[in-house]
Design a protein around this motif. Structure first.
Motif, PDB file in Angstrom:
ATOM      1  N   PHE A 146     -11.957  51.259  58.195  1.00  0.00           N
ATOM      2  CA  PHE A 146     -12.154  52.595  59.024  1.00  0.00           C
ATOM      3  C   PHE A 146     -12.720  52.491  60.253  1.00  0.00           C
ATOM      4  O   PHE A 146     -12.361  52.983  61.332  1.00  0.00           O
ATOM      5  CB  PHE A 146     -13.026  53.724  58.093  1.00  0.00           C
ATOM      6  CG  PHE A 146     -13.278  54.696  58.711  1.00  0.00           C
ATOM      7  CD1 PHE A 146     -12.298  55.885  58.838  1.00  0.00           C
ATOM      8  CD2 PHE A 146     -14.403  55.256  59.411  1.00  0.00           C
ATOM      9  CE1 PHE A 146     -12.452  56.929  59.443  1.00  0.00           C
ATOM     10  CE2 PHE A 146     -14.705  56.314  60.045  1.00  0.00           C
ATOM     11  CZ  PHE A 146     -13.746  57.271  60.092  1.00  0.00           C
ATOM     12  N   GLY A 147     -13.705  51.551  60.453  1.00  0.00           N
ATOM     13  CA  GLY A 147     -14.378  51.389  61.773  1.00  0.00           C
ATOM     14  C   GLY A 147     -13.293  50.735  62.621  1.00  0.00           C
ATOM     15  O   GLY A 147     -13.238  50.866  63.898  1.00  0.00           O
ATOM     16  N   ALA A 148     -12.550  49.689  62.116  1.00  0.00           N
ATOM     17  CA  ALA A 148     -11.591  49.066  62.960  1.00  0.00           C
ATOM     18  C   ALA A 148     -10.628  49.931  63.432  1.00  0.00           C
ATOM     19  O   ALA A 148      -9.969  49.864  64.762  1.00  0.00           O
ATOM     20  CB  ALA A 148     -11.274  47.807  62.187  1.00  0.00           C
ATOM     21  N   VAL A 149     -10.146  50.530  62.586  1.00  0.00           N
ATOM     22  CA  VAL A 149      -9.090  51.789  62.957  1.00  0.00           C
ATOM     23  C   VAL A 149      -9.549  52.480  64.125  1.00  0.00           C
ATOM     24  O   VAL A 149      -8.947  52.805  65.147  1.00  0.00           O
ATOM     25  CB  VAL A 149      -8.670  52.447  61.711  1.00  0.00           C
ATOM     26  CG1 VAL A 149      -7.651  53.902  62.200  1.00  0.00           C
ATOM     27  CG2 VAL A 149      -7.644  51.575  60.831  1.00  0.00           C
ATOM     28  N   LEU A 150     -10.839  52.929  63.933  1.00  0.00           N
ATOM     29  CA  LEU A 150     -11.427  54.026  64.895  1.00  0.00           C
ATOM     30  C   LEU A 150     -11.606  53.041  66.460  1.00  0.00           C
ATOM     31  O   LEU A 150     -11.123  53.877  67.360  1.00  0.00           O
ATOM     32  CB  LEU A 150     -12.992  54.433  64.431  1.00  0.00           C
ATOM     33  CG  LEU A 150     -12.709  55.670  63.547  1.00  0.00           C
ATOM     34  CD1 LEU A 150     -14.105  55.981  63.182  1.00  0.00           C
ATOM     35  CD2 LEU A 150     -11.909  56.762  63.958  1.00  0.00           C
ATOM     36  N   VAL A 151     -12.076  51.986  66.278  1.00  0.00           N
ATOM     37  CA  VAL A 151     -12.271  51.398  67.310  1.00  0.00           C
ATOM     38  C   VAL A 151     -10.897  50.812  68.298  1.00  0.00           C
ATOM     39  O   VAL A 151     -10.848  51.070  69.185  1.00  0.00           O
ATOM     40  CB  VAL A 151     -13.044  49.861  66.981  1.00  0.00           C
ATOM     41  CG1 VAL A 151     -13.155  48.847  68.340  1.00  0.00           C
ATOM     42  CG2 VAL A 151     -14.381  50.340  66.905  1.00  0.00           C
ATOM     43  N   LEU A 152     -10.000  50.526  67.470  1.00  0.00           N
ATOM     44  CA  LEU A 152      -8.723  49.999  68.090  1.00  0.00           C
ATOM     45  C   LEU A 152      -7.886  51.357  68.667  1.00  0.00           C
ATOM     46  O   LEU A 152      -7.486  51.360  69.808  1.00  0.00           O
ATOM     47  CB  LEU A 152      -7.539  49.517  66.938  1.00  0.00           C
ATOM     48  CG  LEU A 152      -8.017  48.086  66.642  1.00  0.00           C
ATOM     49  CD1 LEU A 152      -7.228  47.507  65.538  1.00  0.00           C
ATOM     50  CD2 LEU A 152      -8.145  47.020  67.772  1.00  0.00           C
ATOM     51  N   GLY A 153      -8.017  52.500  67.820  1.00  0.00           N
ATOM     52  CA  GLY A 153      -7.307  53.656  68.249  1.00  0.00           C
ATOM     53  C   GLY A 153      -8.259  54.505  69.471  1.00  0.00           C
ATOM     54  O   GLY A 153      -7.459  55.047  70.415  1.00  0.00           O
ATOM     55  N   ALA A 154      -9.329  54.466  69.145  1.00  0.00           N
ATOM     56  CA  ALA A 154     -10.405  55.569  70.167  1.00  0.00           C
ATOM     57  C   ALA A 154     -10.962  54.699  71.359  1.00  0.00           C
ATOM     58  O   ALA A 154     -11.301  55.055  72.493  1.00  0.00           O
ATOM     59  CB  ALA A 154     -11.289  56.323  69.605  1.00  0.00           C
ATOM     60  N   VAL A 155     -11.034  53.281  71.230  1.00  0.00           N
ATOM     61  CA  VAL A 155     -11.758  52.497  72.127  1.00  0.00           C
ATOM     62  C   VAL A 155     -10.759  51.429  72.705  1.00  0.00           C
ATOM     63  O   VAL A 155     -10.568  51.519  74.046  1.00  0.00           O
ATOM     64  CB  VAL A 155     -13.001  51.481  71.693  1.00  0.00           C
ATOM     65  CG1 VAL A 155     -13.609  50.848  72.650  1.00  0.00           C
ATOM     66  CG2 VAL A 155     -13.880  52.823  71.069  1.00  0.00           C
ATOM     67  N   ALA A 156     -10.109  50.768  72.169  1.00  0.00           N
ATOM     68  CA  ALA A 156      -9.266  49.507  72.772  1.00  0.00           C
ATOM     69  C   ALA A 156      -8.081  50.112  73.459  1.00  0.00           C
ATOM     70  O   ALA A 156      -7.780  49.647  74.541  1.00  0.00           O
ATOM     71  CB  ALA A 156      -9.036  48.507  71.748  1.00  0.00           C
TER      72      ALA A 156
END
Length: 159
Positions: A19-29
């Motif tokens: 879940f954290g990776a999905v958020l980071v990839l979608g919202a940050v990266a």
């Protein structure tokens, strides 16, 4: 009936990390990669090259997503067999597995294959529709992961 807390902990950690990776990839990266003009001054990336970079990131992330789909399937089948199930867990687990497989096995390869064809292919309506569907699938994955994590955590507390 004895529970193996280490397996439960590993499962919940896997769900939370994904879940954290999905958020980071979608919202940050993705916003950083696609808006290099706001960060860099000399070497700017056009959308095509930024897409190539994000495509490679998502290609590598797909290996993790395949592992997630396998682990969720295995864990939930074992819990189903033990009688530790409910409709919310079942629905969110199925959604996690299918959205994971759709993203990793369908959307990512199609996007990458269209990127190989060049800039013209990435500006087509087909590419835009596939990309939009993959973004929607990624959001569905995030929501399903969160629901599954919370529900499994609640279920552990009850049992």
């Amino acid at each position: 009936m004895k529970r193996n807390i280490y397996i439960d902990f590993t499962y919940l950690t896997l769900l939370a990390a994904t879940f954290g990776a999905v958020l980071v990839l979608g919202a940050v990266a993705a916003p950083v990669v696609f808006h290099t003009d706001k960060i860099l001054y000399s070497a700017l990336l056009d959308n095509y090259n930024a897409g190539i970079i994000m495509g490679e990131i998502f290609r590598r992330f797909s290996y993790w997503i395949y592992f997630l789909a396998f682990f969720v399937s295995l864990y939930e089948l074992l819990m189903y067999k033990k009688g530790q199930r409910d409709a919310i867990i079942f629905g969110s687990a199925v959604t996690v597995v299918f959205s994971s497989l759709m993203f990793s096995a369908v959307y990512s390869p199609k996007i990458l294959s269209m990127q190989i064809l060049g800039t013209e292919a990435t500006q087509s309506d087909t590419f835009k529709n596939i990309h939009l569907a993959s973004e929607l699938d990624f959001k569905i994955l995030a929501v399903a992961l969160l629901i599954l994590f919370i529900r499994r955590l609640m279920f552990l507390r009850i049992k």
